[in-house]
Design a protein around this motif. Sequence first.
Motif, PDB file in Angstrom:
ATOM      1  N   TYR A 164       0.847  -1.195   0.000  1.00  0.00           N
ATOM      2  CA  TYR A 164       0.000   0.000   0.000  1.00  0.00           C
ATOM      3  C   TYR A 164       0.882   1.244   0.000  1.00  0.00           C
ATOM      4  O   TYR A 164       1.921   1.289   0.673  1.00  0.00           O
ATOM      5  CB  TYR A 164      -0.910   0.014   1.227  1.00  0.00           C
ATOM      6  N   THR A 166       0.931   5.442   0.671  1.00  0.00           N
ATOM      7  CA  THR A 166       0.263   6.578   1.297  1.00  0.00           C
ATOM      8  C   THR A 166       1.033   7.841   0.954  1.00  0.00           C
ATOM      9  O   THR A 166       2.253   7.916   1.188  1.00  0.00           O
ATOM     10  CB  THR A 166       0.193   6.414   2.826  1.00  0.00           C
ATOM     11  N   ILE A 180      -3.900  10.267   0.366  1.00  0.00           N
ATOM     12  CA  ILE A 180      -4.667   9.053   0.101  1.00  0.00           C
ATOM     13  C   ILE A 180      -3.795   7.835   0.376  1.00  0.00           C
ATOM     14  O   ILE A 180      -2.566   7.920   0.444  1.00  0.00           O
ATOM     15  CB  ILE A 180      -5.169   8.991  -1.362  1.00  0.00           C
ATOM     16  N   THR A 181      -4.433   6.681   0.542  1.00  0.00           N
ATOM     17  CA  THR A 181      -3.763   5.381   0.643  1.00  0.00           C
ATOM     18  C   THR A 181      -4.332   4.484  -0.438  1.00  0.00           C
ATOM     19  O   THR A 181      -5.549   4.341  -0.556  1.00  0.00           O
ATOM     20  CB  THR A 181      -3.987   4.743   2.026  1.00  0.00           C
ATOM     21  N   ARG A 182      -3.441   3.877  -1.220  1.00  0.00           N
ATOM     22  CA  ARG A 182      -3.883   3.084  -2.360  1.00  0.00           C
ATOM     23  C   ARG A 182      -3.103   1.776  -2.420  1.00  0.00           C
ATOM     24  O   ARG A 182      -1.896   1.742  -2.164  1.00  0.00           O
ATOM     25  CB  ARG A 182      -3.686   3.860  -3.656  1.00  0.00           C
ATOM     26  N   ILE A 184      -1.177  -0.730  -4.423  1.00  0.00           N
ATOM     27  CA  ILE A 184      -0.481  -0.602  -5.701  1.00  0.00           C
ATOM     28  C   ILE A 184       0.068  -1.933  -6.228  1.00  0.00           C
ATOM     29  O   ILE A 184       0.260  -2.081  -7.430  1.00  0.00           O
ATOM     30  CB  ILE A 184       0.659   0.425  -5.604  1.00  0.00           C
ATOM     31  N   ALA A 246      -8.952  -3.004  -6.859  1.00  0.00           N
ATOM     32  CA  ALA A 246      -8.426  -1.665  -6.611  1.00  0.00           C
ATOM     33  C   ALA A 246      -8.976  -1.127  -5.295  1.00  0.00           C
ATOM     34  O   ALA A 246     -10.179  -1.153  -5.056  1.00  0.00           O
ATOM     35  CB  ALA A 246      -8.789  -0.741  -7.762  1.00  0.00           C
ATOM     36  N   VAL A 247      -8.076  -0.648  -4.439  1.00  0.00           N
ATOM     37  CA  VAL A 247      -8.462  -0.111  -3.136  1.00  0.00           C
ATOM     38  C   VAL A 247      -7.846   1.273  -2.997  1.00  0.00           C
ATOM     39  O   VAL A 247      -6.642   1.451  -3.226  1.00  0.00           O
ATOM     40  CB  VAL A 247      -7.982  -1.019  -1.988  1.00  0.00           C
ATOM     41  N   GLU A 248      -8.663   2.254  -2.635  1.00  0.00           N
ATOM     42  CA  GLU A 248      -8.176   3.616  -2.414  1.00  0.00           C
ATOM     43  C   GLU A 248      -9.014   4.275  -1.328  1.00  0.00           C
ATOM     44  O   GLU A 248     -10.244   4.223  -1.369  1.00  0.00           O
ATOM     45  CB  GLU A 248      -8.228   4.440  -3.695  1.00  0.00           C
ATOM     46  N   ASP A 250      -9.232   7.924   1.094  1.00  0.00           N
ATOM     47  CA  ASP A 250      -8.754   9.244   1.477  1.00  0.00           C
ATOM     48  C   ASP A 250      -9.471   9.671   2.753  1.00  0.00           C
ATOM     49  O   ASP A 250     -10.246   8.906   3.335  1.00  0.00           O
ATOM     50  CB  ASP A 250      -8.956  10.260   0.346  1.00  0.00           C
TER      51      ASP A 250
END
Length: 291
Positions: A164, A166, A180-182, A184, A246-248, A250
């Motif tokens: 992940y 950030t 945000i945290t995504r 990847i 896909a995870v995101e 904010d």
Amino acid sequence: MRLVFGLVLIAGVALAGGAVYMARDYIAQYQDQLARERQATKDALANVKSVPTVGVIVTNRAMKYGEPLVKDDVRIVNWPEDAIPEGSFVDMAILFPEDANGERFVLRAVEKDEALMKVKVTKPGQAAGLVSQIEKGMRAFAISVDVSSGVSGFLRPGDSVDVYWTGSVSREFEGGGGEITRLIQTNIELIAVDQIAGSDVTGATIARTVTVAATPEQIAALAQAQNTGQLSLALVGVQDDTVATAVEVDQRKLLNLKESAPAPAPVAEKVCTVNTRRGGEIVKTQIPCTN
């Protein structure tokens, strides 16, 4: 007196004869039962089909990562043909070729009497280093971690992790603005923790870096992410075969915040005037506005 003695003698002989007769009958029954059981065992063995076996090379002792493998460390045992582990060695000439340029080394911990497989040893003459564990087309990349981003030190070589990122996204991009945290990268394999590349690690160790095996495209993404934000690792379970989507997240999504409505634009006050000519000059006079 003699009559009594004679009667007692006759009774004793009769009892003894009865006991002998009963014992002989019991022994005969026992021998007959034993013969039937032996015959049943022979019949059962005759109906059992023999299982074909193949000689498989196993270890004579428990071995750890990095130990050299020599002929005294292994032996051949018969193994059911349909239960041989994939990749097992079945020929000493293949395990220890005559034209070898050096020794083999153990890549993974093996227990005593465990079948020796190709994935657990290096090629002849190849050291038990990190290079021997990188598959074709893959590259090794180091990621800096600490107790919070490295799953509290429970990472071991051979584990799989999700990565992940950030960081802050510029407002000039769509959806940008704020931190945000995504997710990847998913299911990235760890091949080393600090300088430990063997999987026989006991206990938790707080690592400073972990090394992953990834494609060049994945490494480019990880390098960019590491230089522009903070990376965190999530340990994937051994039996977890799900594909992460896909995870995101904010701050607005995390706290369930809604964007406030924009403030109304200020309305300029209407001013009405009338022009009056005074000689060669025009004078503006404010008057009440009417519809």
